[in-house]
Design an enzyme around this catalytic site. Sequence first.
Site, PDB file in Angstrom:
ATOM      1  N   GLU A 310     -10.471  -4.286  37.896  1.00 34.84           N
ATOM      2  CA  GLU A 310     -10.252  -4.170  39.341  1.00 34.84           C
ATOM      3  C   GLU A 310     -10.980  -2.971  39.964  1.00 34.84           C
ATOM      4  O   GLU A 310     -10.348  -2.052  40.509  1.00 34.84           O
ATOM      5  CB  GLU A 310      -8.747  -4.106  39.643  1.00 34.84           C
ATOM      6  N   GLU A 430      -6.505 -12.008  34.875  1.00 35.26           N
ATOM      7  CA  GLU A 430      -5.077 -11.820  35.116  1.00 35.26           C
ATOM      8  C   GLU A 430      -4.634 -12.888  36.100  1.00 35.26           C
ATOM      9  O   GLU A 430      -5.341 -13.181  37.067  1.00 35.26           O
ATOM     10  CB  GLU A 430      -4.774 -10.445  35.716  1.00 35.26           C
TER      11      GLU A 430
END
Length: 698
Positions: A310, A430
């Site tokens: 991220e 994810e």
Amino acid sequence: MEPHGSRPARSRVGAVVAAVIALLTIGTMTAFHAQAAAGCRVTYTVSSQWTGGFTADVNVTNLGDPVTSWRLAWTFPSGQQVTQAWNATITTSGGQTTAANMSYNGSIATNASVSFGFNGSWSGSNTKPSAFTLNGTTCTGNVGPSPSPSASPSPSPSPSASPSPTPTPGNAMATVAAMQPGWNLGNTLDAIPDETAWGNPLTTQALLHHVRTQGYNSIRLPITWSNHHGPAPDYTIDTAWLNRVRQIVDWSLAEGFYVMINLHHDSWQWINGYPADNTTVMNRYKALWRQLAGAFRDHSPKLVFESINEPQFTGTSGDDQGDQIVNTFNTEFVRLVRQSGGGNATRLLVLPTLHTSGEQARMDALNATITALRDPNLAATIHFYGWWPFSVNIAGGTRYDTNVEQDLVGTFERARTTFVSRGIPVIIGEWALLSWDHTRPGIIERGEFLKYLEAVGYNARIRNLTTMVWDAGQFLNRPELKWRDQGVYEMFKASWTTRSGTASSDQVYLPRTGTITSRTLTLNLNGTTFQGLRQGTTNLTQGTDYTVSGNTLTLTASALTRLAGNRAYGVNSTIEARFSQGVPWQISIITSDTPTQSAATGTTSSFTIPTQFRGDQLATMEAKYADGSPAGPANWTSYKEFWSNFQPDYTVGAIILKPDFFAEVNDGRVTLTFHFWSGKQVTYYITKSGSTVTGSTS
């Protein structure tokens, strides 16, 4: 494909001559191809198999004249089904399975081969196909004349004048497909400052073995390095920490997992400071990956590197600049790992978008990076936590509705068209819902969550996306090695290979007293057929206990009266709708009455509303000022965020209003409307004056 532009006009004579030449050419080409040599040899290998599923690798050798496109057909002798494919598009019709080439592997020279693979499902037995045909020719291992073409073959569409460059395909697509499904060891090696800091136990071989036996083929090991290395300029990784990471990697590889490691919370701890101090941040980043590349240089190719989790940056002018910085990090990561040699020369490397976002602009930016790198062993990664109002239960997002569905399908389809269709594999590194958590029950209704799980599995599978569920302990109880909700796991597992039927709800609410009437549910068949209802081992009787008309299931008054038993508040019985495949859909028969509340006093830091739930469950809460405008946080909606603003406590009989809610409530009267899963609504009034709060029912 874009069609060619209009051609210059010709005279009628020229057109006639051209038509005659075209006819002669077609005749000549047909005669030529009718005499062309054809032949093929197929090697079909089941490389792995587990209960209900398997992976197959197919190698096709062309023994005849060169072909520019191919279709390989066969029939599964045991009724197997293909669930996910790579390096080919696979369809099934009338019992025959056909694999067709992708845009990048249609040509097969004489004596050359092409390979593709797939994951499949099976039951009973998994017998290999005994015969294959390539473009209509039976693959016997010998050469013979090809079959005559049809009289009027359909012309292939012309390519656009300036096609986008496509990376040369390597084994990345097959590797990523073999990683499906994947599981995250969340809040563990990424926890700060150490492995158990966020409540999870030390990772054991027994844990990894258990996860592997549950059908997972890959494991993502999120790792935060911030607190485990020395100062500049070397940033030497702590030996004990690196050895612990290596131990878990090796245990995982020994279990047969594909393993993915990364730099995890480093992204927001120090990498995000790159715009203000790019030299220091990049030197630190390079030093860590240089050490990791060296430490794992000779590890199995089933070990995968992910550059950053991220990625995010402070002080940028916007996402476009963020994309450019991500490109810098990803490019440096690939260069550094490849230069380390050994197994790293061809190891699969996984590159994220900015924020691992599934927005089109973010994926376009990453696609440009991968195209420029021209490295066949790269994969793209994004994360997916669903439509935000549903993922956290805010703004009335209590159900798996069209907003949730469209967000899911749109994101996955963008990933397919941007990457997979161009030969770039995609890992959803994810996914889950942000607020599905065993420590905060009730935020997401279980049946709505099951619908979401079913849809994620299906929509990822048909687009050849590999998924790695985020599990920080909310799914697997690690100390006990048991799923916290076995039904949730069963839906996970089923979605890897097939679809499951669901319904408009998994709850039927009945009154505590008075006459019970029939109730209806809408069946979501999802390609299945409805097989009936069952309570335990007893089948309910169609016509007497229930009726079905189209997709409408009606439970009769007599059946519901029996199922309600003594009509005590709460769940009195559970039945299940069974379908032709997938997981049965459980339906709870619940007795309830309208909840009641009473007056209360308290403060903005401690205020509870005495509530008799009477068998019902809270779905959401609205808050409005006297003029009808939204009160409290997120003032763009009257529906507040479950748990952070309000929380039911069924044990003591109360609804707690949180300090975070009052922090953004003006003094004065606020009308609260509590929505319950039975469909009932209860209105309550609070008055805030400074830190003092009073509540009443009128």
